[in-house]
Design a protein around this motif. Sequence first.
Motif, short mmCIF file in Angstrom:
data_model
loop_
_atom_site.label_atom_id
_atom_site.label_comp_id
_atom_site.label_asym_id
_atom_site.label_seq_id
_atom_site.Cartn_x
_atom_site.Cartn_y
_atom_site.Cartn_z
N ALA A 74 -6.98 -1.41 10.61
CA ALA A 74 -7.60 -2.45 10.40
C ALA A 74 -7.40 -3.61 9.55
O ALA A 74 -7.32 -4.78 9.88
CB ALA A 74 -8.83 -2.32 10.32
N GLN A 75 -7.08 -3.14 8.25
CA GLN A 75 -6.55 -4.00 7.28
C GLN A 75 -5.29 -4.61 7.43
O GLN A 75 -5.30 -6.08 7.57
CB GLN A 75 -6.35 -3.41 5.95
N ARG A 76 -4.43 -4.12 8.26
CA ARG A 76 -3.04 -4.75 8.42
C ARG A 76 -2.94 -5.65 9.52
O ARG A 76 -2.55 -6.39 9.65
CB ARG A 76 -2.03 -3.59 8.80
N LEU A 77 -3.98 -5.34 10.64
CA LEU A 77 -4.33 -6.42 11.49
C LEU A 77 -4.57 -7.53 11.25
O LEU A 77 -4.15 -8.67 11.72
CB LEU A 77 -5.01 -5.78 12.66
N VAL A 78 -5.58 -7.47 10.24
CA VAL A 78 -6.13 -8.87 9.90
C VAL A 78 -5.37 -9.37 8.67
O VAL A 78 -5.28 -10.82 8.71
CB VAL A 78 -7.66 -8.38 8.99
N HIS A 79 -4.73 -8.68 7.82
CA HIS A 79 -3.85 -9.06 6.86
C HIS A 79 -2.52 -8.44 6.63
O HIS A 79 -2.42 -7.54 5.91
CB HIS A 79 -4.57 -8.94 5.40
N PRO A 80 -1.56 -8.89 7.48
CA PRO A 80 -0.41 -8.08 7.49
C PRO A 80 0.36 -8.16 6.27
O PRO A 80 1.39 -7.73 6.25
CB PRO A 80 0.46 -8.71 8.81
N GLY A 81 0.01 -9.00 5.36
CA GLY A 81 0.73 -9.33 4.01
C GLY A 81 2.18 -10.13 4.14
O GLY A 81 1.74 -10.98 4.99
N ALA A 82 3.06 -9.65 3.68
CA ALA A 82 4.26 -10.47 3.68
C ALA A 82 4.90 -10.13 4.76
O ALA A 82 5.85 -10.86 5.06
CB ALA A 82 5.09 -10.07 2.41
N GLN A 83 4.49 -9.10 5.60
CA GLN A 83 5.35 -8.77 6.84
C GLN A 83 4.71 -9.68 8.15
O GLN A 83 3.65 -10.28 7.91
CB GLN A 83 5.00 -7.31 7.21
N ALA A 120 8.52 -1.16 15.06
CA ALA A 120 7.27 -0.62 15.30
C ALA A 120 6.98 0.78 14.79
O ALA A 120 5.81 1.21 14.08
CB ALA A 120 6.79 -0.77 16.74
N ARG A 121 7.74 1.81 15.19
CA ARG A 121 7.51 3.00 14.61
C ARG A 121 7.56 2.90 12.96
O ARG A 121 6.96 3.74 12.50
CB ARG A 121 8.93 4.08 15.04
N LYS A 122 8.60 2.22 12.42
CA LYS A 122 8.45 2.24 10.92
C LYS A 122 7.09 1.72 10.43
O LYS A 122 6.64 2.06 9.43
CB LYS A 122 9.81 1.48 10.59
N ARG A 123 6.66 0.63 10.97
CA ARG A 123 5.50 0.12 10.36
C ARG A 123 4.30 1.20 10.62
O ARG A 123 3.59 1.21 9.66
CB ARG A 123 5.11 -1.24 11.36
N ALA A 124 4.31 1.74 11.67
CA ALA A 124 3.08 2.94 12.09
C ALA A 124 3.36 3.88 10.97
O ALA A 124 2.42 4.43 10.32
CB ALA A 124 3.49 3.57 13.23
N VAL A 125 4.67 4.27 10.68
CA VAL A 125 4.79 5.46 9.46
C VAL A 125 4.21 4.88 8.32
O VAL A 125 3.68 5.51 7.53
CB VAL A 125 6.55 5.75 9.42
#
Length: 147
Positions: free
Chosen positions: A39-48, A7-12
């Motif tokens: 907001a973008q990552r919550l809707v579209h996390p991409g490949a993660q 989670a820390r890495k994703r936040a960074v």
Amino acid sequence: MPARTRARKRAVDILYEADQRGGAATSGGAAVTATSVLAQRLVHPGAQTALPEYAVEIVEGVVAHSERIDEVLATFSQGWTLERMPAVDRAILRMGTWEVLYNDDVDDPVAIDEAVGLAKELSTDESPNFVNGLLARIADLGSSLVE
């Protein structure tokens, strides 16, 4: 890798991306912020996988206290302005400072160790010592720095 470390890495990652894209305007004309990247990552996390709740908490906490966090970092990063620091170090230090000053659920040594680990993984050879020293100084002063 433990869940909070991920989670820390994703936040960074989000803080870094916002910092790098901050000067650029989106197609709508607005500057990119950590809040908009989150907001973008919550809707579209991409490949993660979906964004961990603790990553969201970190980003929201850094955004809520960004002015004070940057002021503290600028004050105690002797010889370094925020602009002169590598962008990834800024993101790591912002996260670490938030954990040290504003998150009572994480012990200061753990927050510092996690930030140093990210600096080892993501930044320059000198960064882990810089991150460790700066966050240790902030932790020593602790609650006296919180407004």
